[in-house]
Every structure is written in structure tokens, then in C-alpha cells.
Design a protein around this motif. Structure first.
Motif, short mmCIF file in Angstrom:
data_model
loop_
_atom_site.label_atom_id
_atom_site.label_comp_id
_atom_site.label_asym_id
_atom_site.label_seq_id
_atom_site.Cartn_x
_atom_site.Cartn_y
_atom_site.Cartn_z
N ASP A 49 0.83 -1.21 0.00
CA ASP A 49 0.00 0.00 0.00
C ASP A 49 0.86 1.26 0.00
O ASP A 49 0.61 2.20 -0.76
CB ASP A 49 -0.91 0.02 1.23
CG ASP A 49 -2.14 -0.83 1.04
OD1 ASP A 49 -2.45 -1.19 -0.10
OD2 ASP A 49 -2.80 -1.13 2.04
N VAL A 85 -0.01 -4.79 -9.68
CA VAL A 85 0.01 -5.45 -8.38
C VAL A 85 -0.74 -6.77 -8.51
O VAL A 85 -1.80 -6.83 -9.14
CB VAL A 85 -0.66 -4.57 -7.31
CG1 VAL A 85 -0.66 -5.25 -5.95
CG2 VAL A 85 0.03 -3.21 -7.22
N MET A 132 -7.57 0.94 1.74
CA MET A 132 -6.16 0.63 1.43
C MET A 132 -5.83 1.03 -0.01
O MET A 132 -6.68 0.95 -0.89
CB MET A 132 -5.90 -0.87 1.59
CG MET A 132 -5.94 -1.29 3.05
SD MET A 132 -4.78 -2.64 3.33
CE MET A 132 -5.29 -3.13 4.97
N SER A 133 -4.61 1.37 -0.24
CA SER A 133 -4.21 1.81 -1.56
C SER A 133 -4.39 0.74 -2.62
O SER A 133 -4.87 0.99 -3.72
CB SER A 133 -2.74 2.23 -1.56
OG SER A 133 -2.53 3.19 -0.57
N THR A 134 -3.99 -0.49 -2.29
CA THR A 134 -4.08 -1.53 -3.31
C THR A 134 -5.54 -1.83 -3.67
O THR A 134 -5.82 -2.27 -4.78
CB THR A 134 -3.38 -2.84 -2.89
OG1 THR A 134 -3.94 -3.29 -1.66
CG2 THR A 134 -1.88 -2.63 -2.70
N THR A 152 -7.80 0.35 -4.17
CA THR A 152 -8.29 1.40 -5.08
C THR A 152 -7.79 1.19 -6.50
O THR A 152 -8.07 1.99 -7.38
CB THR A 152 -7.86 2.80 -4.62
OG1 THR A 152 -6.42 2.88 -4.71
CG2 THR A 152 -8.29 3.09 -3.20
N LEU A 153 -7.05 0.13 -6.72
CA LEU A 153 -6.55 -0.18 -8.06
C LEU A 153 -7.65 -0.86 -8.88
O LEU A 153 -8.62 -1.36 -8.32
CB LEU A 153 -5.32 -1.08 -7.96
CG LEU A 153 -4.13 -0.49 -7.18
CD1 LEU A 153 -3.02 -1.53 -7.05
CD2 LEU A 153 -3.61 0.77 -7.84
N SER A 186 -3.23 -14.00 -16.03
CA SER A 186 -3.43 -13.87 -14.59
C SER A 186 -4.07 -12.52 -14.26
O SER A 186 -4.19 -11.64 -15.11
CB SER A 186 -2.11 -14.05 -13.84
OG SER A 186 -1.15 -13.13 -14.30
N ASP A 187 -4.53 -12.41 -13.02
CA ASP A 187 -5.18 -11.18 -12.56
C ASP A 187 -4.15 -10.22 -12.00
O ASP A 187 -3.30 -10.61 -11.20
CB ASP A 187 -6.19 -11.52 -11.45
CG ASP A 187 -7.36 -12.32 -11.99
OD1 ASP A 187 -7.88 -11.96 -13.07
OD2 ASP A 187 -7.75 -13.31 -11.35
N VAL A 188 -4.23 -8.98 -12.41
CA VAL A 188 -3.41 -7.93 -11.80
C VAL A 188 -4.31 -6.73 -11.52
O VAL A 188 -5.44 -6.65 -11.99
CB VAL A 188 -2.24 -7.46 -12.71
CG1 VAL A 188 -1.20 -8.57 -12.89
CG2 VAL A 188 -2.74 -6.98 -14.06
N ALA A 189 -3.78 -5.81 -10.74
CA ALA A 189 -4.49 -4.57 -10.46
C ALA A 189 -3.57 -3.44 -10.87
O ALA A 189 -2.36 -3.51 -10.68
CB ALA A 189 -4.82 -4.49 -8.98
N VAL A 190 -4.15 -2.41 -11.46
CA VAL A 190 -3.34 -1.29 -11.94
C VAL A 190 -3.90 0.04 -11.47
O VAL A 190 -5.08 0.17 -11.16
CB VAL A 190 -3.25 -1.25 -13.49
CG1 VAL A 190 -2.73 -2.58 -14.04
CG2 VAL A 190 -4.59 -0.89 -14.12
N SER A 191 -3.02 0.99 -11.46
CA SER A 191 -3.40 2.38 -11.27
C SER A 191 -3.61 2.95 -12.68
O SER A 191 -3.06 2.43 -13.63
CB SER A 191 -2.22 3.08 -10.58
OG SER A 191 -2.56 4.38 -10.19
N ARG A 192 -4.40 3.96 -12.83
CA ARG A 192 -4.62 4.59 -14.14
C ARG A 192 -5.01 3.59 -15.23
O ARG A 192 -4.28 3.44 -16.23
CB ARG A 192 -3.35 5.35 -14.56
CG ARG A 192 -2.92 6.41 -13.55
CD ARG A 192 -1.66 7.13 -14.01
NE ARG A 192 -0.59 6.16 -14.21
CZ ARG A 192 0.62 6.44 -14.68
NH1 ARG A 192 0.90 7.68 -15.00
NH2 ARG A 192 1.52 5.51 -14.82
N TYR A 231 -4.74 4.01 -19.15
CA TYR A 231 -3.51 3.85 -19.93
C TYR A 231 -3.39 2.46 -20.55
O TYR A 231 -2.55 2.22 -21.39
CB TYR A 231 -2.26 4.09 -19.06
CG TYR A 231 -2.06 5.54 -18.72
CD1 TYR A 231 -2.69 6.54 -19.46
CD2 TYR A 231 -1.23 5.92 -17.69
CE1 TYR A 231 -2.52 7.87 -19.14
CE2 TYR A 231 -1.04 7.26 -17.37
CZ TYR A 231 -1.70 8.23 -18.10
OH TYR A 231 -1.52 9.55 -17.80
#
Lengths: 107, 107, 107
Positions: free
Chosen positions: B76, B95, C1-3, C5-6, C96-102, C105
């Protein structure tokens, strides 16, 4: 959806020093993992990072990341072997979920 | 099963230009991430791909993929730092969930 | 948590011989995948490993791992294309599953 027709497998990523890559490959073979990919890597570390027993990775050492995809049963066997191997050698491994097409190729 | 005795962690993969790899390493250290792996990469792109602000990756630029595994709390903190860093630099990060043996080595 | 919000996305990793990397890149573009990362890899194999049709990877062949992150819809299109491509070429791919910001893009 296409991705939902894929078969679940486990991906095992191992980071070890170049000289230990062969031992990991031998483990892959013994666990019946039919294929793998090896990637040259470099590692850095913060305080107390990436180590096992009394050995510590440093940024000078050449590292190899080995990546294998296998059924859960074979991944289980591999985890047992990797734990044993990394008791006396520097290195880390991660296990994650992936989905593949043609699962028969991954045995 | 062996894989079910592993501990859940977060894997953070960051792709940046070679010259920004050091800033990412500094972020890893500030977030308390004890170890990471760096891999040389090349990137291509389609229309409008892999960019941030007014910079754009091209196939000529050398890229580095940095890979760290950390607890959710540290991940985080890292996500906050990476978002800030990539506001002014080209790059992407992903992530994902991984499972590890010996979670104490990943702090 | 930050992760948390991805945004969820799919990561597609493809391992092919160097000479087929271009065909995979073309598939990425046709599926609307806006960016990818390419990594040089080497592969070994056990009995019957990493192959498609009558071709088999060997440790001498240079391999490329191509990594793309895309929405589930684009990943679906990519899986269809990759299945077709790998009917006549050596190679494997994992999703596979990932999480990203923005997420914008990654289109």
C-alpha cells in the motif's frame, strides 16, 4: 468469454544465484514440470533482504529467475523441494494463480 | 497441500526507463521492501501506449522491470509512492497476489 | 487501502521463440493492447515440455517473453488470437489477474 475457458494452473517463480539455477532446474524435472523459462536478473536489496541462512544476495551477483507453470499437485511437490533447497542457498520463490490454454502441455 | 501452507503477499511489478530504475529502488527501500529483482526489458507500443504525462516509451529506450514482493501494508505504501513518481515519469506498475514460503524474509 | 483502489486487469505473458515475437506484437496491436514489455529469456525443458504441434523448444533457441496488461475484453480477443497463432508455432501463454493504477492507460 475466452479467458474463462482457460484452465487454472500454478505459476512458480524462483530467484536464485546463477550457480544455483541448475539445482532448481533439476527440481523442476523431478517434480515432473515439463517446461520452464529462465530470465537473467539482477537484484538489489535493502537491509536484511533476499537471503536464506547466512548467505545474502548482493547487487554484483548474477541472478536467474526461473518460471514454471504446473498443475497444483506438481506445484505442491515443487514447493516441498524448493523449501528444502533454499534452506542452504540464497533465494526466494513465489507461487501465483494463472490460467492456461492447452493444460495438457503443462502436465 | 503444500501450496496452501504458503503466506499471501503482494507482488509489485514496475516497468520504467533505465534511468528511473534508481528512483523506484529508493521507493522500495522507503516502503521497507527488503528485496527486489531487476530485469532488463524492451518495450514496444501501439497507439498511445505505455506513457505518463507527455513522455512516451519507444522501442529504442532501455527499460527495466523491477519486481518486489511485500506485505499488503508495505505494498500500500509503495503504491502511494509509485503513483506519485509516475505522475512525472513514463512507466507502469501492476500489483498481483502471490504466496510465499518464509514470509518473514519479505518483511 | 491503496491496493484496493486499483483497477482489475488481465496480464498476459507469452513465451515464444525470438522469430515469433513479432507475430505476437502484431496480435497485441490488433487486440488493441496499447503497451507491452518484452524480456529475453532462455528455456529448458523436461520430457515433452513446452511445445506446440511438431515443434519443440530447446535450450539453444533464443526466446522472448512478452508481457501485456489489458482489460478482460481485450484479453479475450488476445487469447483467441494467441490460440490460433500457437497452433502452428512453439510457445505458451499464461493469463493472470493484476491490479493497476490509471486503467485508462491500458485501454
Amino acid at each position: 468469454m475466452s479467458t474463462s475457458t482457460l484452465s487454472p494452473m500454478k505459476k512458480i517463480e524462483v530467484v536464485v544465484s546463477n550457480e544455483d539455477a541448475h539445482a532448481v532446474r533439476t527440481l523442476f524435472e523431478h517434480a515432473g514440470v515439463s517446461g520452464f523459462t529462465a530470465i537473467s536478473a539482477a537484484a538489489g536489496l535493502g537491509h536484511g533482504g533476499y537471503h536464506a541462512s547466512n548467505l545474502t544476495f548482493n547487487t554484483e551477483a548474477g541472478l536467474t529467475m526461473l518460471l514454471a507453470v504446473a498443475s497444483e499437485a506438481r506445484a505442491d511437490a515443487l514447493v516441498v523441494g524448493l523449501r528444502e533447497l533454499l534452506e542452504s542457498r540464497s533465494g526466494v520463490f513465489f507461487v501465483s494463480d494463472v490460467a492456461v490454454s492447452r493444460p495438457e502441455y503443462f502436465a
